[in-house]
Structure formats: structure tokens, C-alpha cells
Write a protein that holds these residues in place. Structure first.
Motif, mmCIF file in Angstrom:
data_model
loop_
_atom_site.group_PDB
_atom_site.id
_atom_site.type_symbol
_atom_site.label_atom_id
_atom_site.label_comp_id
_atom_site.label_asym_id
_atom_site.label_seq_id
_atom_site.Cartn_x
_atom_site.Cartn_y
_atom_site.Cartn_z
ATOM 1 N N LEU A 1 0.846 -1.191 0.000
ATOM 2 C CA LEU A 1 0.000 0.000 0.000
ATOM 3 C C LEU A 1 0.883 1.242 0.000
ATOM 4 O O LEU A 1 1.899 1.287 0.681
ATOM 5 C CB LEU A 1 -0.880 0.036 1.249
ATOM 6 N N PRO B 1 -4.069 4.754 3.672
ATOM 7 C CA PRO B 1 -4.973 3.698 3.230
ATOM 8 C C PRO B 1 -5.516 2.844 4.376
ATOM 9 O O PRO B 1 -6.617 2.318 4.280
ATOM 10 C CB PRO B 1 -4.118 2.852 2.286
ATOM 11 N N ARG C 1 -10.515 1.217 -0.313
ATOM 12 C CA ARG C 1 -9.144 0.934 -0.762
ATOM 13 C C ARG C 1 -9.157 0.306 -2.145
ATOM 14 O O ARG C 1 -8.368 0.673 -3.010
ATOM 15 C CB ARG C 1 -8.429 0.018 0.229
ATOM 16 N N THR C 2 -10.039 -0.664 -2.351
ATOM 17 C CA THR C 2 -10.113 -1.330 -3.649
ATOM 18 C C THR C 2 -10.454 -0.336 -4.743
ATOM 19 O O THR C 2 -9.853 -0.335 -5.802
ATOM 20 C CB THR C 2 -11.173 -2.450 -3.611
ATOM 21 N N LEU D 1 -7.380 2.347 -5.052
ATOM 22 C CA LEU D 1 -6.025 1.866 -5.345
ATOM 23 C C LEU D 1 -5.956 0.885 -6.507
ATOM 24 O O LEU D 1 -4.894 0.349 -6.783
ATOM 25 C CB LEU D 1 -5.422 1.221 -4.096
#
Length: 141
Positions: free
Chosen positions: A30, A115, A123-124, A127
Motif C-alpha cells: 500500500l 490507506p 481501498r479497492t 487503489l
């Protein structure tokens, strides 16, 4: 003869010297922060909302990045500061603010968040790397 011996000694010394070891570039799982830019007009536009959000995702030509509630209704902000306060209350940190445009009519707010503070779904969404655009069949570039 001395030159040849000197050249061989220099090459041997260079070969025996230690150099930096080069390791393959590895990306962290991340990034340290995810960024968002809020662009606000000093006066609301004809759409009653002069505030746009940019999370770095690709959008369609005439589709803007507005925030929506759980029901999918667009959130309207009266000013950039109201939008900024909304995001700060949700854990985002102000990094920088600046103006641009004709007579400095636009204000930009750059925000960031770690994150780890986002939900898995957020997050999905934020990112996921951009995929290459596939040209449509029959369309020439």
C-alpha cells in the motif's frame, strides 16, 4: 610491457572492488497516502455546485466527480470550505491549498489519507491501477 601490466592490474582491481548490489524494485503493498483534490469555484456554477472531487480515477468526458450518499444522491456543497470540512471530518488531512484560473477564481485543496484508515471497499476503489484503454473495433487512431 609496463603499460600492459598496469592495465591488467587496474582491471583486476576494478573487478575485485565491491559495488552496490542492485535489487529488483519492489513496490509496497500500500502507498503511504491516497490523495484527493477538491476544486471549488468561488461562486457556485449554474448547476448549484461549484465543487468537484478528483481521486485520480478516469471519468467520462462530461461526467464529473461528485460525492454521493449511500442512496446514490449527489452531495451538494455551498463552498469549497464546506467540502473541505466534510472530508476532514472523515479523516482526510489538508496538505496544500492554492488558487488558479482567471482572477484566481478556482481554489484547489489537496488532501491525503493513509490507506489503513479507509474501508476495504474504499481501498479497492481508490487503489485499483488504471487499465489500458482497449480501442474499439473499427475505430482508427
Amino acid at each position: 610491457m609496463k603499460r600492459v601490466l598496469f592495465l591488467l592490474a587496474a582491471l583486476a582491481y576494478a573487478g575485485l572492488g565491491s559495488a552496490q548490489s542492485i535489487e529488483a524494485d519492489t513496490l509496497p503493498a500500500l502507498p503511504p497516502h491516497v490523495y484527493c483534490e477538491i476544486t471549488a469555484h468561488h461562486l457556485p456554477t449554474h448547476r448549484n455546485n461549484g465543487v468537484l472531487f478528483d481521486f485520480g480515477q478516469k471519468t467520462e468526458v462530461l461526467k464529473y466527480n461528485y460525492l454521493t450518499d449511500a442512496a446514490g444522491n449527489r452531495l451538494l456543497f455551498n463552498s469549497g470550505i464546506e467540502a473541505l470540512n466534510y472530508m476532514v471530518c472523515r479523516g482526510w488531512e489538508l496538505v496544500q491549498a492554492y488558487t488558479s484560473g482567471e482572477e484566481n477564481s478556482l481554489t484547489h485543496y489537496l488532501l491525503r489519507i493513509a490507506p489503513a484508515r479507509l474501508t476495504a471497499e474504499q481501498r479497492t476503489e481508490l487503489l485499483t491501477p488504471l487499465q489500458g484503454e482497449n480501442p474499439k473495433p473499427g475505430k482508427k487512431r
